[in-house]
Design a protein around this motif. Structure first.
Motif, PDB file in Angstrom:
ATOM      1  N   ALA A 512       0.832  -1.205   0.000  1.00  0.00           N
ATOM      2  CA  ALA A 512       0.000   0.000   0.000  1.00  0.00           C
ATOM      3  C   ALA A 512       0.869   1.259   0.000  1.00  0.00           C
ATOM      4  O   ALA A 512       0.586   2.225  -0.716  1.00  0.00           O
ATOM      5  CB  ALA A 512      -0.922  -0.001   1.216  1.00  0.00           C
ATOM      6  N   MET A 513       1.929   1.243   0.793  1.00  0.00           N
ATOM      7  CA  MET A 513       2.838   2.399   0.847  1.00  0.00           C
ATOM      8  C   MET A 513       3.585   2.575  -0.473  1.00  0.00           C
ATOM      9  O   MET A 513       3.726   3.703  -0.974  1.00  0.00           O
ATOM     10  CB  MET A 513       3.851   2.215   1.981  1.00  0.00           C
ATOM     11  CG  MET A 513       3.307   2.458   3.369  1.00  0.00           C
ATOM     12  SD  MET A 513       4.666   2.453   4.580  1.00  0.00           S
ATOM     13  CE  MET A 513       3.766   2.778   6.091  1.00  0.00           C
ATOM     14  N   ASP A 514       4.054   1.464  -1.042  1.00  0.00           N
ATOM     15  CA  ASP A 514       4.835   1.538  -2.286  1.00  0.00           C
ATOM     16  C   ASP A 514       3.974   1.958  -3.463  1.00  0.00           C
ATOM     17  O   ASP A 514       4.460   2.600  -4.411  1.00  0.00           O
ATOM     18  CB  ASP A 514       5.493   0.184  -2.572  1.00  0.00           C
ATOM     19  CG  ASP A 514       6.651  -0.108  -1.624  1.00  0.00           C
ATOM     20  OD1 ASP A 514       7.165   0.849  -1.008  1.00  0.00           O
ATOM     21  OD2 ASP A 514       7.046  -1.295  -1.507  1.00  0.00           O
ATOM     22  N   GLY A 519       9.094   3.011  -3.246  1.00  0.00           N
ATOM     23  CA  GLY A 519      10.103   2.957  -2.186  1.00  0.00           C
ATOM     24  C   GLY A 519       9.629   3.558  -0.880  1.00  0.00           C
ATOM     25  O   GLY A 519      10.424   3.752   0.044  1.00  0.00           O
ATOM     26  N   GLY A 520       8.336   3.842  -0.777  1.00  0.00           N
ATOM     27  CA  GLY A 520       7.800   4.500   0.426  1.00  0.00           C
ATOM     28  C   GLY A 520       7.966   3.668   1.682  1.00  0.00           C
ATOM     29  O   GLY A 520       8.274   4.194   2.749  1.00  0.00           O
ATOM     30  N   PHE A 521       7.752   2.349   1.560  1.00  0.00           N
ATOM     31  CA  PHE A 521       7.857   1.485   2.734  1.00  0.00           C
ATOM     32  C   PHE A 521       9.294   1.408   3.233  1.00  0.00           C
ATOM     33  O   PHE A 521       9.552   1.517   4.433  1.00  0.00           O
ATOM     34  CB  PHE A 521       7.346   0.075   2.402  1.00  0.00           C
ATOM     35  CG  PHE A 521       7.440  -0.880   3.556  1.00  0.00           C
ATOM     36  CD1 PHE A 521       6.595  -0.760   4.649  1.00  0.00           C
ATOM     37  CD2 PHE A 521       8.384  -1.901   3.554  1.00  0.00           C
ATOM     38  CE1 PHE A 521       6.677  -1.634   5.716  1.00  0.00           C
ATOM     39  CE2 PHE A 521       8.473  -2.779   4.619  1.00  0.00           C
ATOM     40  CZ  PHE A 521       7.617  -2.642   5.696  1.00  0.00           C
ATOM     41  N   SER A 525      10.556   2.615   6.948  1.00  0.00           N
ATOM     42  CA  SER A 525      11.118   1.652   7.905  1.00  0.00           C
ATOM     43  C   SER A 525      12.525   2.007   8.343  1.00  0.00           C
ATOM     44  O   SER A 525      13.005   1.515   9.356  1.00  0.00           O
ATOM     45  CB  SER A 525      11.113   0.240   7.304  1.00  0.00           C
ATOM     46  OG  SER A 525      11.931   0.184   6.154  1.00  0.00           O
ATOM     47  N   SER A 526      13.190   2.878   7.583  1.00  0.00           N
ATOM     48  CA  SER A 526      14.564   3.263   7.944  1.00  0.00           C
ATOM     49  C   SER A 526      14.633   4.643   8.593  1.00  0.00           C
ATOM     50  O   SER A 526      15.712   5.173   8.826  1.00  0.00           O
ATOM     51  CB  SER A 526      15.459   3.235   6.695  1.00  0.00           C
ATOM     52  OG  SER A 526      14.957   4.124   5.706  1.00  0.00           O
TER      53      SER A 526
END
Length: 556
Positions: A512-514, A519-521, A525-526
């Motif tokens: 869903a984020m990507d 590359g949103g996820f 996460s980083s």
């Protein structure tokens, strides 16, 4: 009496590292004359047995050529077997202090570095546990010298904080010049620490009078390397830096341990190549047995980190084996029979493999993961309330709880209903009563009320587990429980970054984020746990119909 040939060693071996040769010779002589007096402890393993306690007696019998040995057999899990084994070894009178240290090291992996849990398990003081862990900072040469008795534990404690090279050099001087503990302590207090190896901010050290660099050029001295002449100050600042670094790493891993707490043989570097992409991404990343180790020994290695360390040898081995040796599954049972007939020599199988070839597919292996305790407790609290909501409206539930409470107050009570004759524990009594019809339960309550003049008794009750265990008594319990699980900031904050990533991958939040931003996820996460949690909650994702595996697993 079990045949010697049916006994194997445990997969993780014997936790006792050192055996006294003279004592073992005496043991063999005793067994040769009197036989084995104290039974060994075994556990069933398929059609054979594995030895848990009594390695010395077993090995002695093997060397003596005996054919059988007296044994106590208990069905134990790997964890229970390891605990039994360590307890057996720790209770030995001839166990030396280094063996004790190694046992504490094994328990550190078992209890994820929780020193209080180790102290409670061994009935030791925290001081004793801390001392054993501190000694483990010593290099192998120092530990061997303690074992041999050429130096004392006092020497080792003073040497422990220093680098391996400094320990080795100082040990040589202790042995050749016969240094006492007090003299070693005096020398250690005067030791200088190279500021170039410091991990903390040394800006304030530049103007410190204890910085040897201030002596450069004075009285004809050559340029001096910056070194701290106040070892206590250096150690305190290093300790403060380590605490900050540990806090940073805790967000990612949940558990951060000092390197000497876990023996090198008790840890393995885990990644997707070793255990497979699925196991690593949704299993290992969320597992509390995946830790990071940090080196707190003074010297060049200070602050070095060893990430993605699995401290569960047994689980690691199973995961590696599952990846490298997949079990084929025959999709058609009739074809499987035909294949077996062919293998046994039947040349006229019932089904031709030419027209219906056997199809084998890779066995789906279960993802292994030890979920953080805080997450499990939150899930249990949520499911307990769900169970209350589902069961309270039912008259049978209220009567069952009443009967179980009354039963707990009585002793030697003989129930009318045979289904209630065996249970003794509160939880078992409640479960049995819950399955009776209302009229039978009312009669039982009336009868037990008359019996309340009996002697009282007491038992330990875990109401949370009891409520969860019986949640399926209500209709659609699983669906209701899943609907009750809603991710909040408080709940998500209990996870580590790794377990949050695994949770999102299982639910589909990563996709869903990507889809919103390429590359949103990965970016979220980083960014640190706080920002990651905010990004998850802000994502356009429908959580309905999803609950974590560890939450669902609690519903039996």
């Amino acid at each position: 009496m079990i045949p010697i040939g049916m006994i194997d060693a445990l997969p993780f071996g014997n936790s006792r590292r050192v055996r006294n040769a003279n004592k073992f010779t005496e043991l063999k002589a005793s067994i040769a004359i009197r036989g084995v007096i104290q039974s060994v402890l075994l556990r069933p393993a398929a059609d054979r047995f594995e030895i848990i306690a009594g390695y010395g007696r077993w090995l002695a019998c093997l060397e003596l050529g005996l054919t059988e040995i007296p044994a106590l057999i208990k069905p134990l899990s790997d964890e229970e077997a390891l605990e039994h084994q360590m307890e057996e070894n720790l209770n030995r009178e001839d166990l030396n202090i280094i063996d004790e240290c190694k046992a504490v090291q094994q328990l550190s992996a078992f209890y994820n570095g929780d020193r209080q849990a180790i102290a409670d398990r061994l009935a030791w003081t925290m001081k004793k546990v801390n001392e054993r862990i501190e000694i483990l900072k010593c290099c192998d040469e120092v530990l061997e010298a303690v074992t041999n008795g050429t130096i004392t534990v006092g020497h080792a404690m003073i040497l422990a904080p220093f680098s391996t090279k400094l320990q080795q050099g100082t040990l040589s001087k202790i042995l050749t010049e016969k240094w006492t503990v007090s003299y070693l302590r005096e020398r250690a207090s005067k030791g200088q620490q190279n500021l170039a190896l410091a991990k903390f901010d040394t800006a304030a050290c530049n103007t410190c009078p204890h910085n040897s660099a201030a002596q450069s050029g004075l009285f004809g001295l050559e340029d001096q390397k910056a070194a701290c002449s106040q070892p206590n100050c250096f150690k305190e600042k290093t300790a403060s830096w380590l605490e900050i670094r540990k806090a940073e790493l805790t967000e990612q891993y949940g558990t951060v341990l000092l390197i000497q707490q876990i023996d090198e043989s008790d840890r393995n570097t885990v990644d997707s190549l070793v255990v497979g992409e699925e196991q690593f991404s949704v299993g290992c990343q969320a597992c509390e047995k995946r830790v990071v180790l940090i080196d707190d020994r003074l010297g060049r290695a200070l602050g070095s980190t060893y990430e993605n360390q699995c401290i569960d040898n047994l689980c690691f081995s199973k995961c590696v084996s599952a990846l490298t040796s997949p079990t084929p599954i025959i999709e058609n049972e009739e074809l499987l029979v035909a294949a077996l007939e062919n293998e046994l020599g039947n040349t006229t199988p019932t089904i031709s493999t030419e027209t219906a070839p056997l199809k084998a597919k890779k066995a789906k292996t279960e993802v292994s993961c030890v979920v953080p305790k805080k997450v499990i407790e939150t899930n249990k609290a949520m499911l307990r309330q769900t169970s209350v909501d589902l069961l309270m409206p039912q008259e049978c539930f209220q009567l069952a709880m009443t009967y179980a409470a009354l039963k707990r107050l009585t002793s030697n009570y003989k129930s009318i209903n045979k289904e209630l004759s065996n249970p003794n524990r509160f939880e078992d009594t409640f479960k049995a009563a819950l399955r009776l019809n209302v009229s039978d339960l009312k009669a039982e309550i009336q009868n037990i009320t008359l019996h309340l003049a009996s002697i009282e008794s007491d038992q330990t009750i875990n109401i949370t587990n009891m409520m969860i265990d019986n949640i399926t008594f209500a209709a659609d319990a699983k669906a209701v429980a899943v609907a009750k699980w809603i991710p909040t900031k408080e709940i998500l904050s209990e996870y580590t970054i790794g377990s949050l990533s695994a949770l999102c991958i299982k639910a589909g939040v990563d996709k869903a984020m990507d889809s919103k931003k390429e590359g949103g996820f990965s970016t979220a996460s980083s960014a640190g746990k706080g920002k990651f949690v905010d990004a998850i909650l802000a994502a356009e994702f429908d959580w309905s119909g999803f609950a974590p595996d560890e939450y669902i697993a609690l519903i039996k």
